[in-house]
Design a protein around this motif. Sequence first.
Motif, mmCIF file in Angstrom:
data_model
loop_
_atom_site.group_PDB
_atom_site.id
_atom_site.type_symbol
_atom_site.label_atom_id
_atom_site.label_comp_id
_atom_site.label_asym_id
_atom_site.label_seq_id
_atom_site.Cartn_x
_atom_site.Cartn_y
_atom_site.Cartn_z
ATOM 1 N N MET A 1 0.877 -1.299 0.027
ATOM 2 C CA MET A 1 0.020 0.182 -0.350
ATOM 3 C C MET A 1 0.878 1.162 0.013
ATOM 4 O O MET A 1 2.070 1.711 0.914
ATOM 5 C CB MET A 1 -0.968 0.004 0.855
ATOM 6 C CG MET A 1 -1.797 0.839 1.566
ATOM 7 S SD MET A 1 -2.809 1.722 2.950
ATOM 8 C CE MET A 1 -1.796 0.108 4.342
ATOM 9 N N PRO A 2 0.678 2.355 -0.549
ATOM 10 C CA PRO A 2 1.331 3.386 -1.301
ATOM 11 C C PRO A 2 1.489 3.771 0.739
ATOM 12 O O PRO A 2 0.609 4.449 1.349
ATOM 13 C CB PRO A 2 0.328 4.946 -1.979
ATOM 14 C CG PRO A 2 -0.207 3.306 -2.326
ATOM 15 C CD PRO A 2 -0.512 2.404 -1.771
ATOM 16 N N THR A 34 -9.818 5.870 -2.345
ATOM 17 C CA THR A 34 -8.766 5.664 -2.906
ATOM 18 C C THR A 34 -8.527 4.456 -3.393
ATOM 19 O O THR A 34 -8.215 3.412 -4.603
ATOM 20 C CB THR A 34 -7.076 6.159 -2.642
ATOM 21 O OG1 THR A 34 -7.511 7.481 -2.472
ATOM 22 C CG2 THR A 34 -6.228 6.571 -3.305
ATOM 23 N N LEU A 35 -8.812 3.093 -1.810
ATOM 24 C CA LEU A 35 -8.484 2.061 -2.374
ATOM 25 C C LEU A 35 -9.386 1.428 -0.957
ATOM 26 O O LEU A 35 -9.711 1.975 -0.158
ATOM 27 C CB LEU A 35 -6.638 1.455 -1.685
ATOM 28 C CG LEU A 35 -6.327 0.097 -1.630
ATOM 29 C CD1 LEU A 35 -6.351 -0.147 -2.965
ATOM 30 C CD2 LEU A 35 -4.782 0.510 -0.754
ATOM 31 N N THR A 36 -10.220 0.095 -1.642
ATOM 32 C CA THR A 36 -10.461 -0.300 -0.616
ATOM 33 C C THR A 36 -9.535 -1.721 -0.857
ATOM 34 O O THR A 36 -9.455 -2.891 -1.974
ATOM 35 C CB THR A 36 -12.077 -1.102 -0.998
ATOM 36 O OG1 THR A 36 -12.683 0.053 -0.993
ATOM 37 C CG2 THR A 36 -12.390 -1.598 0.093
ATOM 38 N N HIS A 41 -11.716 -2.680 4.176
ATOM 39 C CA HIS A 41 -10.790 -1.070 5.062
ATOM 40 C C HIS A 41 -10.570 -0.270 3.972
ATOM 41 O O HIS A 41 -10.112 -0.397 2.942
ATOM 42 C CB HIS A 41 -10.132 -1.334 5.719
ATOM 43 C CG HIS A 41 -10.168 -2.566 6.869
ATOM 44 N ND1 HIS A 41 -10.964 -2.178 7.554
ATOM 45 C CD2 HIS A 41 -10.127 -3.869 6.904
ATOM 46 C CE1 HIS A 41 -10.877 -2.765 8.972
ATOM 47 N NE2 HIS A 41 -10.779 -4.983 7.863
ATOM 48 N N HIS A 42 -11.072 0.724 4.620
ATOM 49 C CA HIS A 42 -11.265 1.625 2.971
ATOM 50 C C HIS A 42 -10.278 2.680 3.338
ATOM 51 O O HIS A 42 -9.403 2.944 4.719
ATOM 52 C CB HIS A 42 -12.048 2.989 2.525
ATOM 53 C CG HIS A 42 -13.358 2.337 2.254
ATOM 54 N ND1 HIS A 42 -13.574 1.371 1.050
ATOM 55 C CD2 HIS A 42 -14.617 2.841 3.198
ATOM 56 C CE1 HIS A 42 -14.837 1.531 1.550
ATOM 57 N NE2 HIS A 42 -14.880 2.108 2.424
ATOM 58 N N ARG A 43 -9.012 3.113 2.329
ATOM 59 C CA ARG A 43 -7.885 4.306 2.668
ATOM 60 C C ARG A 43 -7.426 5.239 1.969
ATOM 61 O O ARG A 43 -8.596 5.162 0.747
ATOM 62 C CB ARG A 43 -6.007 3.053 2.368
ATOM 63 C CG ARG A 43 -6.063 1.490 3.362
ATOM 64 C CD ARG A 43 -6.174 2.050 4.340
ATOM 65 N NE ARG A 43 -5.242 1.090 5.277
ATOM 66 C CZ ARG A 43 -6.242 0.334 6.237
ATOM 67 N NH1 ARG A 43 -7.849 0.850 5.633
ATOM 68 N NH2 ARG A 43 -6.095 -0.344 6.981
ATOM 69 N N TRP A 44 -7.190 5.987 2.087
ATOM 70 C CA TRP A 44 -7.195 7.676 1.717
ATOM 71 C C TRP A 44 -6.060 8.473 1.236
ATOM 72 O O TRP A 44 -5.719 7.929 2.500
ATOM 73 C CB TRP A 44 -8.677 8.154 2.624
ATOM 74 C CG TRP A 44 -10.105 8.054 2.924
ATOM 75 C CD1 TRP A 44 -9.609 7.137 3.555
ATOM 76 C CD2 TRP A 44 -10.829 8.132 2.186
ATOM 77 N NE1 TRP A 44 -11.593 6.261 3.943
ATOM 78 C CE2 TRP A 44 -12.136 7.064 3.012
ATOM 79 C CE3 TRP A 44 -11.241 8.353 1.045
ATOM 80 C CZ2 TRP A 44 -13.186 6.804 2.361
ATOM 81 C CZ3 TRP A 44 -12.875 8.298 0.946
ATOM 82 C CH2 TRP A 44 -13.358 7.587 1.298
ATOM 83 N N ASP A 45 -6.204 9.245 0.393
ATOM 84 C CA ASP A 45 -5.499 9.811 -0.185
ATOM 85 C C ASP A 45 -6.486 11.820 0.303
ATOM 86 O O ASP A 45 -7.594 11.370 0.143
ATOM 87 C CB ASP A 45 -5.274 9.489 -1.595
ATOM 88 C CG ASP A 45 -4.409 10.959 -1.872
ATOM 89 O OD1 ASP A 45 -4.339 11.963 -1.543
ATOM 90 O OD2 ASP A 45 -3.225 11.115 -3.130
ATOM 91 N N ARG A 51 -10.399 17.073 -2.612
ATOM 92 C CA ARG A 51 -10.797 17.790 -3.583
ATOM 93 C C ARG A 51 -12.105 17.187 -4.507
ATOM 94 O O ARG A 51 -13.667 17.730 -4.456
ATOM 95 C CB ARG A 51 -9.783 16.899 -5.193
ATOM 96 C CG ARG A 51 -10.425 16.637 -6.478
ATOM 97 C CD ARG A 51 -9.460 16.673 -7.603
ATOM 98 N NE ARG A 51 -9.902 15.157 -6.889
ATOM 99 C CZ ARG A 51 -10.538 14.162 -7.877
ATOM 100 N NH1 ARG A 51 -11.812 14.748 -8.068
ATOM 101 N NH2 ARG A 51 -10.434 12.978 -7.213
ATOM 102 N N GLN A 52 -12.489 15.731 -3.500
ATOM 103 C CA GLN A 52 -14.349 15.286 -3.801
ATOM 104 C C GLN A 52 -15.268 16.010 -2.955
ATOM 105 O O GLN A 52 -15.972 16.366 -3.327
ATOM 106 C CB GLN A 52 -13.687 14.089 -3.534
ATOM 107 C CG GLN A 52 -13.062 12.393 -4.441
ATOM 108 C CD GLN A 52 -13.704 11.414 -4.342
ATOM 109 O OE1 GLN A 52 -14.630 11.123 -3.683
ATOM 110 N NE2 GLN A 52 -12.127 10.586 -3.205
#
Length: 57
Positions: A1-2, A34-36, A41-45, A51-52
Motif C-alpha cells: 500500500m502506498p 482511493t483503495l479498498t 477497509h478503506h484507505r484514503w489519499d 478534492r472530492q
Amino acid sequence: MPGDLVPTADAAKAIGVDRRTLQRWVAEGRVNPTLTTVGGHHRWDVEDLKRQLKERS
C-alpha cells in the motif's frame, strides 16, 4: 500500500468529521476511497478526498 494512504479514522480527522460520517458518505456514494483492501477497509489519499468534497459543494 502506498505510504500516503491513511485509514478512514485518520482521513475523517483530517477533514474534521467523525469516522462514521465518512463511512456513511461512502455508502451513499458521496465520496470514493482511493483503495479498498481485500478485507473491505478503506484507505484514503486525504488531498483526493478534499478534492472530492470540494467538487460536490
